[in-house]
Design an enzyme around this catalytic site. Structure first.
Site, PDB file in Angstrom:
ATOM      1  CB  CYS A 135     -46.427 -14.393   6.829  1.00 34.21           C
ATOM      2  SG  CYS A 135     -45.196 -13.120   7.160  1.00 34.21           S
ATOM      3  CG  HIS A 149     -49.810 -13.514   8.952  1.00 28.84           C
ATOM      4  ND1 HIS A 149     -48.875 -13.758   9.943  1.00 28.84           N
ATOM      5  CD2 HIS A 149     -49.276 -12.546   8.149  1.00 28.84           C
ATOM      6  CE1 HIS A 149     -47.826 -12.983   9.752  1.00 28.84           C
ATOM      7  NE2 HIS A 149     -48.056 -12.237   8.670  1.00 28.84           N
ATOM      8  CG  ASN A 178     -45.659 -10.207  11.054  1.00 32.58           C
ATOM      9  OD1 ASN A 178     -45.452 -11.406  11.004  1.00 32.58           O
ATOM     10  ND2 ASN A 178     -45.976  -9.502   9.983  1.00 32.58           N
TER      11      ASN A 178
END
Length: 345
Positions: free
Chosen positions: A123, A264, A295
């Site tokens: 990520c 994030h 996500n």
């Protein structure tokens, strides 16, 4: 006397010159993903902050989503294809070990001979790739760099896994990094903690899977993305404040100078904790694209950046802190000036 090797020098300053994104067409509600994990819309929203997410169809691939996002970045930056010397693709879901996704993406965009490679930092991949791009331009190795964060996580998650099925989704975001008269990308603070490698991982390697096929045939279970949510939550909540403060300090700024924070989009509760411990000023916008996008790993920061700009929560020229963390565990942060962006649906 040995021959002297010449060195290159590039731009004194760099900036993000343009932004484009691609969001898959299909919108998926919590009710749709709740059944297989014996959950509910209320449980998912309370635990993650997610209301909807986008799932890519068969025709929406890592390559096609990247190309669409890249075209938006090129359009908004005003940079021509032949001015791009390098393409960096941050992804964990290009499911070929080789070749990388980047060369085919570059070719489809009409580039001829541009360097192109993938970055695997989970990520945190987009912030890693952004750091590399800025340094390539400042070092004179490239004039302009196309950075893409893209994921098709629905290819890697088990829809019955209660820890991952409701969280992850698909999409792509891209930026053009190039020379600037003023500093537009601050120093990167990054690192890793391999003691936490187990917290986000592929649950078995391919050799193990092949052996299972030999032993069990069609009863073999393919590898899936696995996550220990509590471990990730605790690590992020206790480790990332210093990373954020270091990135702000290295940029020569304070939290009062920030117009926006774009973390994030891992979990709504983590985002809230990070904003609270940093004591952001009231006028500092906080990205919360996870509500509508879920996500999307390496794609989440450019997608969240675009959402803030499109909704008017921030504007081009604003100063924003980017902070990302994920598998590895890896992390990276930098302060940037927000770019022009391409209008998307």
């Amino acid at each position: 006397m040995a021959a002297r090797i010449a060195q290159t020098t590039g731009a004194e300053h760099t900036a993000i010159l343009g932004l484009g994104v691609y969001r898959p067409v299909r919108v998926v509600t919590n009710d749709e993903v709740a059944g297989p994990i014996n959950s509910s819309d209320e449980w998912i929203q309370t635990r993650s902050g997610i209301k909807t997410r986008r799932f890519a169809g068969e025709s929406e691939t890592v390559q096609s989503m990247s190309v669409a996002a890249a075209k938006g970045a090129l359009e908004s930056s005003g940079i021509a294809v032949d001015q791009v010397d390098c393409v960096i693709v941050a992804t964990s879901t290009h499911l070929l070990l080789t070749p990388a996704a980047a060369p085919r993406i570059a070719t489809e965009l009409g580039m001829n001979g541009s360097a192109a490679f993938d970055v695997s930092a989970g990520c945190a991949g987009f912030c890693h790739a952004l750091a590399l791009a800025s340094d390539l331009v400042r070092g004179g190795t490239a004039g302009h760099v196309l950075v893409i964060g893209v994921e098709k996580l629905t290819d890697t998650i088990n829809p019955t896994d209660r820890s991952t099925a409701f969280l992850f989704a698909d999409g792509a975001g891209a930026v053009i990094v190039g020379p600037s008269d003023e500093p537009g990308i601050g120093p990167t603070v990054w690192g890793s903690d391999g003691t936490q490698h187990h917290a986000i991982r592929q649950d078995k390697d391919w050799v193990e899977f092949f052996r299972e096929i030999e032993e069990k045939g069609t009863d073999a279970v393919r590898p899936y993305l696995a996550m220990e949510g509590t471990a990730v939550f605790r690590w992020a909540a206790h480790s990332l404040e210093k990373v954020c403060r270091d990135a702000i300090d290295r940029a020569g700024l304070s939290t009062d100078d920030l117009n926006a924070m774009i973390p994030h989009q891992a979990n709504g509760r983590i985002i809230e904790i990070m904003a609270r411990v940093l004591k952001l000023p009231e006028n500092c916008a906080l990205a919360n694209d996870i509500e509508e996008t879920g996500n999307t790993s390496a794609a989440s920061i450019p997608l969240a950046m675009e959402a803030m700009l499109r909704k008017g929560e921030s504007k081009p020229g604003d100063t924003a802190l980017l902070i990302a963390f994920g598998a590895g565990l890896s992390y990276a942060a930098q302060v940037v000036t927000l770019p022009k962006f391409a209008i998307t649906v």
